[in-house]
Motif scaffolding. Structure first.
Motif, short mmCIF file in Angstrom:
data_model
loop_
_atom_site.label_atom_id
_atom_site.label_comp_id
_atom_site.label_asym_id
_atom_site.label_seq_id
_atom_site.Cartn_x
_atom_site.Cartn_y
_atom_site.Cartn_z
N THR A 15 -2.94 54.77 54.03
CA THR A 15 -2.49 55.08 55.33
C THR A 15 -2.79 53.77 56.06
O THR A 15 -3.33 53.13 55.66
N ASN A 16 -2.14 53.66 57.35
CA ASN A 16 -2.24 52.62 58.11
C ASN A 16 -3.46 53.14 59.26
O ASN A 16 -3.74 52.35 60.10
N HIS A 17 -3.84 54.23 59.28
CA HIS A 17 -4.69 54.66 60.46
C HIS A 17 -6.34 54.38 59.87
O HIS A 17 -6.58 54.51 58.66
N VAL A 18 -6.97 53.93 60.88
CA VAL A 18 -8.36 53.83 60.67
C VAL A 18 -9.26 54.42 61.66
O VAL A 18 -8.63 54.72 62.80
N THR A 19 -10.56 54.62 61.27
CA THR A 19 -11.26 55.61 62.16
C THR A 19 -12.38 54.91 62.28
O THR A 19 -12.91 53.95 61.48
N ILE A 20 -12.82 54.42 63.69
CA ILE A 20 -13.95 53.56 64.38
C ILE A 20 -15.18 54.36 63.99
O ILE A 20 -15.43 55.46 64.39
N LEU A 21 -16.07 53.72 62.85
CA LEU A 21 -17.47 54.07 62.72
C LEU A 21 -18.54 53.37 63.95
O LEU A 21 -19.29 54.46 64.37
N ARG A 22 -18.16 52.37 64.28
CA ARG A 22 -19.28 51.68 65.30
C ARG A 22 -18.71 50.78 65.73
O ARG A 22 -18.22 49.74 65.27
N GLU A 23 -18.83 50.42 66.94
CA GLU A 23 -18.19 49.31 67.78
C GLU A 23 -19.26 48.51 68.51
O GLU A 23 -20.71 49.05 68.39
N GLY A 24 -18.73 47.29 68.82
CA GLY A 24 -19.96 46.35 69.26
C GLY A 24 -20.73 45.50 68.02
O GLY A 24 -21.69 45.05 68.11
N ARG A 42 -13.01 57.70 48.41
CA ARG A 42 -12.17 56.97 48.20
C ARG A 42 -11.59 56.29 49.40
O ARG A 42 -10.41 56.40 49.78
N LYS A 43 -12.52 55.64 50.09
CA LYS A 43 -12.27 55.08 51.38
C LYS A 43 -12.59 53.62 51.21
O LYS A 43 -13.60 53.31 50.70
N LEU A 44 -12.00 52.94 52.28
CA LEU A 44 -12.20 51.48 52.47
C LEU A 44 -13.20 51.64 53.61
O LEU A 44 -12.86 52.28 54.65
N LEU A 45 -14.11 50.57 53.67
CA LEU A 45 -15.03 50.34 54.87
C LEU A 45 -14.76 48.88 55.13
O LEU A 45 -14.97 48.01 54.35
N MET A 46 -14.50 48.66 56.37
CA MET A 46 -14.13 47.36 56.87
C MET A 46 -14.95 46.82 58.04
O MET A 46 -15.29 47.84 58.96
N GLY A 47 -15.18 45.59 58.23
CA GLY A 47 -15.55 45.11 59.62
C GLY A 47 -14.52 44.13 60.20
O GLY A 47 -13.63 43.52 59.65
#
Length: 415
Positions: free
Chosen positions: A227-236, A208-213
């Motif tokens: 929530t308003n918090h996001v977790t970074i999976l990959r930068e660049g 139940r999570k959103l994945l966004m670019g």
């Protein structure tokens, strides 16, 4: 004096006799030694010949044993293959039966769901008509012939089941997400995720999570719904297509940066790997969809529709066109839907037979298939539309959505 002369002669004779005898003995010994050497040479030659015969016998025995072993292995492999083929055929028959049963069940579920939605819509319409005062007949007529209108002041309710999250592509407006309730057709402001410059969004059911670019800076992030918090999976990484195979804990990303490619990453953001380099193509890949059963991917790159396996093998061009943006897959039916400009096409994957279904009222930026209905958001258009594949081939607009700085919309379906 005479006596001495005879003795000297006698001694000379004895010496001659002894010398002759010793010469005969030496000659005999030499002959014996020569014969012994010849016998030794003969014995050595016999031993060499015997050694050769033994080595030849060993080599013949090894060759025979090796051939026999190969034949035995070949027979065992052949028998094992026959057993595997019979088991595979039996399993394929059972799988086909299961697929047919599953397809029938899903069709019945779709029919029941569509019937339920129709009944709910008619009930809601009836309640609306009954609630209008009798002194305003013109209002009654307007209500009975139009779709539910969008309130000028959007509501802020948390997402429930079967909603569509809509946002602008590339917009710098911080609070830009809107949500559409599919059943009631109501539009509201999504109260969470104060982010901007979204390039793509998709939903993972199990977690139940959103994945966004996101872009500027480019990265892939994840967030829960409330929530308003996001977790970074990959930068660049800049992407216009994300799809997740939750059973295998892997996320597939259609990347524009750092290079045109299809890449993969774990759901925890680890092990980023380029599966296939697409730099040789002029346009970047977008809107990725997965066949998790067959472990294949499908995507468009503006001019072509592609497919490839999870490990990057068998890259195939399925279709070409002028504006190919969006794809949606019905795994149970084995049908792929894609657009070319405003035209919507249906491709049967087993035969690659393609037919045009209808013309949409906007060029779709992305599409989602849910319970027999295709939902899509507009490219260079601020609409969200739908097409019910069971009852109609005519697309209609669900909502026109005005977000500051928006000229194209992307959508994320939360079933």
């Amino acid at each position: 004096m005479t006596t001495f002369k005879c003795l000297s002669w006698f001694l000379t004779c004895v010496s001659l006799i002894c010398f002759c005898r010793s010469q005969d003995s030496i000659a005999s010994i030499l002959q014996t030694m020569n014969r012994f050497q010849e016998e030794m040479r003969d014995n050595k030659d016999d031993m060499i010949r015997m050694e050769k015969r033994i080595l030849n016998f060993i080599e013949v025995a090894k060759t025979s044993l090796r051939a026999e072993l190969k034949e035995n292995i070949r027979n065992e492999v052949r028998n094992s293959n026959d057993v595997c083929i019979r088991d595979k055929q039996r399993l394929e028959i059972e799988l086909e039966k299961a697929k047919v049963t599953t397809a029938n069940l899903k069709t019945n579920i779709k029919l029941c769901t569509a019937l339920k939605e129709t009944c709910q819509s008619q009930m809601s319409q009836l309640i609306t008509n009954l609630s209008v005062p009798a002194c305003s007949p013109s209002s009654v007529n307007a209500t009975s012939t139009s779709r539910p209108s969008v309130s000028s002041t959007p509501t802020s309710t948390p997402p429930t089941t079967s909603v569509i999250l809509v946002t602008s592509v590339w917009s710098s407006t911080p609070r830009q997400f809107r949500q559409i309730n599919i059943h009631s057709n109501s539009l509201g402001v999504y109260p969470h995720l104060i982010i901007k410059r979204v390039t793509y969004a998709t939903y993972a059911r199990k977690t139940r999570k959103l994945l966004m670019g996101l872009e500027y800076p480019d990265k892939v992030v994840t967030s829960t719904l409330d929530t308003n918090h996001v977790t970074i999976l990959r930068e660049g990484v800049r992407t216009y297509g994300i799809a997740v195979d939750e059973d295998r804990d892997v996320i597939f990303i259609a990347t524009l940066k750092p290079l045109y490619s299809i890449s993969r990453i774990s759901t925890l953001g680890k092990n980023f790997t380029v599966i296939i380099d697409l730099s040789r193509y002029e346009w970047y890949p977008r809107h990725l969809t997965l066949d998790t059963n067959g472990k294949r991917m499908y995507w468009c790159n503006y001019e072509k529709l592609f497919t490839v396996t999870y490990d990057g093998q068998g890259l195939t061009t399925l279709a070409t066109g002028d504006q190919l943006y969006a794809v949606a897959l019905d795994m149970a039916a084995g049908v792929l839907y894609y657009n070319d400009a405003k035209k919507l096409f249906k491709m049967t994957l087993s035969s690659n037979v393609t037919t045009q279904l209808t013309t949409l009222n906007a060029v779709p930026w992305n599409m989602r298939l849910n319970r027999g209905t295709i939902y899509y958001s507009g490219y260079d258009s601020r609409i969200v539309g739908a097409l019910n594949l069971t009852y109609s081939v005519t697309a209609h607009t669900i909502h026109s959505i005005n977000i500051k700085g928006a000229h194209s919309l992307l959508m994320c379906l939360i079933p």
